[in-house]
Design a protein around this motif. Structure first.
Motif, PDB file in Angstrom:
ATOM      1  N   ALA A   1       0.810  -1.214   0.000  1.00 50.26           N
ATOM      2  CA  ALA A   1       0.000   0.000   0.000  1.00 50.26           C
ATOM      3  C   ALA A   1       0.845   1.266   0.000  1.00 50.26           C
ATOM      4  O   ALA A   1       0.480   2.269  -0.626  1.00 50.26           O
ATOM      5  N   SER A   2       1.986   1.233   0.676  1.00 49.15           N
ATOM      6  CA  SER A   2       2.805   2.437   0.782  1.00 49.15           C
ATOM      7  C   SER A   2       3.685   2.666  -0.436  1.00 49.15           C
ATOM      8  O   SER A   2       3.984   3.811  -0.783  1.00 49.15           O
ATOM      9  N   THR A   3       4.101   1.588  -1.111  1.00 47.70           N
ATOM     10  CA  THR A   3       5.035   1.742  -2.226  1.00 47.70           C
ATOM     11  C   THR A   3       4.379   1.718  -3.606  1.00 47.70           C
ATOM     12  O   THR A   3       4.946   2.244  -4.564  1.00 47.70           O
ATOM     13  N   MET A   4       3.186   1.127  -3.721  1.00 47.49           N
ATOM     14  CA  MET A   4       2.575   0.996  -5.038  1.00 47.49           C
ATOM     15  C   MET A   4       2.364   2.334  -5.756  1.00 47.49           C
ATOM     16  O   MET A   4       2.638   2.447  -6.953  1.00 47.49           O
ATOM     17  N   PRO A   5       1.881   3.403  -5.080  1.00 45.94           N
ATOM     18  CA  PRO A   5       1.701   4.664  -5.812  1.00 45.94           C
ATOM     19  C   PRO A   5       2.988   5.187  -6.432  1.00 45.94           C
ATOM     20  O   PRO A   5       2.962   5.759  -7.536  1.00 45.94           O
ATOM     21  N   TYR A   6       4.114   4.973  -5.760  1.00 45.05           N
ATOM     22  CA  TYR A   6       5.385   5.482  -6.270  1.00 45.05           C
ATOM     23  C   TYR A   6       5.953   4.558  -7.351  1.00 45.05           C
ATOM     24  O   TYR A   6       6.594   5.026  -8.291  1.00 45.05           O
ATOM     25  N   LEU A   7       5.692   3.264  -7.212  1.00 47.50           N
ATOM     26  CA  LEU A   7       6.048   2.342  -8.294  1.00 47.50           C
ATOM     27  C   LEU A   7       5.265   2.697  -9.547  1.00 47.50           C
ATOM     28  O   LEU A   7       5.821   2.733 -10.656  1.00 47.50           O
TER      29      LEU A   7
ATOM     30  N   ALA B   1       7.417   3.681 -12.695  1.00 47.02           N
ATOM     31  CA  ALA B   1       7.457   2.673 -13.762  1.00 47.02           C
ATOM     32  C   ALA B   1       6.278   2.799 -14.713  1.00 47.02           C
ATOM     33  O   ALA B   1       6.449   2.794 -15.930  1.00 47.02           O
ATOM     34  N   GLY B   2       5.077   2.929 -14.160  1.00 48.67           N
ATOM     35  CA  GLY B   2       3.904   2.989 -15.021  1.00 48.67           C
ATOM     36  C   GLY B   2       3.788   4.285 -15.802  1.00 48.67           C
ATOM     37  O   GLY B   2       3.394   4.299 -16.966  1.00 48.67           O
ATOM     38  N   CYS B   3       4.147   5.398 -15.158  1.00 55.21           N
ATOM     39  CA  CYS B   3       4.022   6.705 -15.812  1.00 55.21           C
ATOM     40  C   CYS B   3       5.291   7.124 -16.547  1.00 55.21           C
ATOM     41  O   CYS B   3       5.233   7.949 -17.471  1.00 55.21           O
ATOM     42  N   SER B   4       6.429   6.597 -16.143  1.00 55.15           N
ATOM     43  CA  SER B   4       7.699   7.093 -16.681  1.00 55.15           C
ATOM     44  C   SER B   4       7.883   6.907 -18.185  1.00 55.15           C
ATOM     45  O   SER B   4       8.599   7.706 -18.801  1.00 55.15           O
TER      46      SER B   4
ATOM     47  N   ALA C   1       1.992  10.154  -8.316  1.00 51.92           N
ATOM     48  CA  ALA C   1       1.766   9.216  -7.209  1.00 51.92           C
ATOM     49  C   ALA C   1       0.567   9.608  -6.351  1.00 51.92           C
ATOM     50  O   ALA C   1       0.124   8.832  -5.504  1.00 51.92           O
ATOM     51  N   ARG C   2       0.032  10.809  -6.579  1.00 55.97           N
ATOM     52  CA  ARG C   2      -1.109  11.273  -5.773  1.00 55.97           C
ATOM     53  C   ARG C   2      -2.326  10.353  -5.952  1.00 55.97           C
ATOM     54  O   ARG C   2      -2.629   9.931  -7.052  1.00 55.97           O
ATOM     55  N   GLU C   3      -2.997  10.090  -4.857  1.00 56.35           N
ATOM     56  CA  GLU C   3      -4.196   9.256  -4.923  1.00 56.35           C
ATOM     57  C   GLU C   3      -5.454  10.035  -4.539  1.00 56.35           C
ATOM     58  O   GLU C   3      -6.553   9.489  -4.583  1.00 56.35           O
TER      59      GLU C   3
END
Length: 255
Positions: A153-159, A163-166, A251-253
């Motif tokens: 939960a804490s790392t997925m937004p930054y991953l 990776a997903g947005c980069s 990474a904002r949710e």
């Protein structure tokens, strides 16, 4: 292993292409899409996969939910789940939200589009009810199309941001660099190839190096030389601050 891809968007296509290139038979992959049938049938013709309009999920070993996030929970409530490997690639959906409605456990995966060429980066967030066997199956499946890392939960937004947005950030950089080469006389195709190949080689070097990036910069940036001068321009224009802001925004949710 029979795979059902629910959704026929760009990520579904990227995964299907990568898995087929990795050796998975297209006849073991079935795709479904409730909105754009023309695209579904075009993908089936292109990749040789099966299609269905009646998802009998008990016929499949792996179900990949690749629809829009707001359709995920509604979809899983419509079906009876037993022992499938259930994977969601929809952003901002948690395993706990899915597991509240299923008995088989859930994996939330965040791949990026380079999985199409088996060079992707996928984060895997395992739900509390996912068995060790299912964890290994999911990891193996995504390792066929690139690298994987376990998230939570804490790392997925930054991953997701890194990776997903980069890829989009990278394309933005390439788009900014390309006109410099075309104005110098290269055609656009050659300019893009020059930049992409240079970036590809640099990324490959990073994957084999453990030294800090500052040291790697020093390898190619002789003091006062052209690389050194260019790096100083990037720093004067606060590239690090811009990239930090872009990643944090992605990474904002709370949107």
């Amino acid at each position: 292993m029979n795979i059902l891809m629910v959704g026929a968007g760009s990520m579904s296509e990227a995964l299907v292409k990568g898995w087929i290139d990795s050796g998975i038979s297209p006849q073991t992959i079935t795709m479904t899409n409730r909105t754009d049938r023309a695209r579904l049938f075009a993908l089936a013709e292109q990749y040789g996969v099966r299609t269905t309009t009646d998802e009998q999920i008990d016929r499949f070993d792996v179900i990949v939910l690749a629809m829009q996030p707001d359709g995920v929970l509604e979809y899983i409530k419509q079906h009876r789940w037993t022992d499938q490997l259930l994977i969601s690639v929809a952003a901002h959906i948690t395993p706990a939200e899915i597991e509240a409605h299923v008995t088989c456990g859930a994996v939330c995966a965040m791949p990026n589009t380079p999985v199409a060429f088996r060079t992707g980066m996928t984060g895997l967030w395992f739900g509390d009810h996912v068995s060790d066997i299912k964890k290994r199956q999911a990891t193996t499946l995504f390792e066929r199309v690139g690298e994987t890392v376990e998230t939570d939960a804490s790392t997925m937004p930054y991953l997701m941001a890194a990776a997903g947005c980069s890829p989009a950030f990278f394309y933005e950089i390439v788009g900014a660099m390309t006109p410099v080469l075309t104005k110098a006389g290269f055609n656009e195709s050659a300019a893009r190839r020059i930049i992409a190949q240079a970036m590809k080689g640099s990324a490959e070097l990073l994957l084999h190096e453990e030294r800090p990036t500052a040291e790697l910069i020093q390898d190619v940036a002789a003091p006062g030389g052209p690389t050194d001068r260019g790096v100083h321009v990037l720093r004067e224009h606060q590239l690090a601050e811009a990239m930090h802001a872009a990643l944090m925004e992605s990474a904002r949710e709370d949107v």
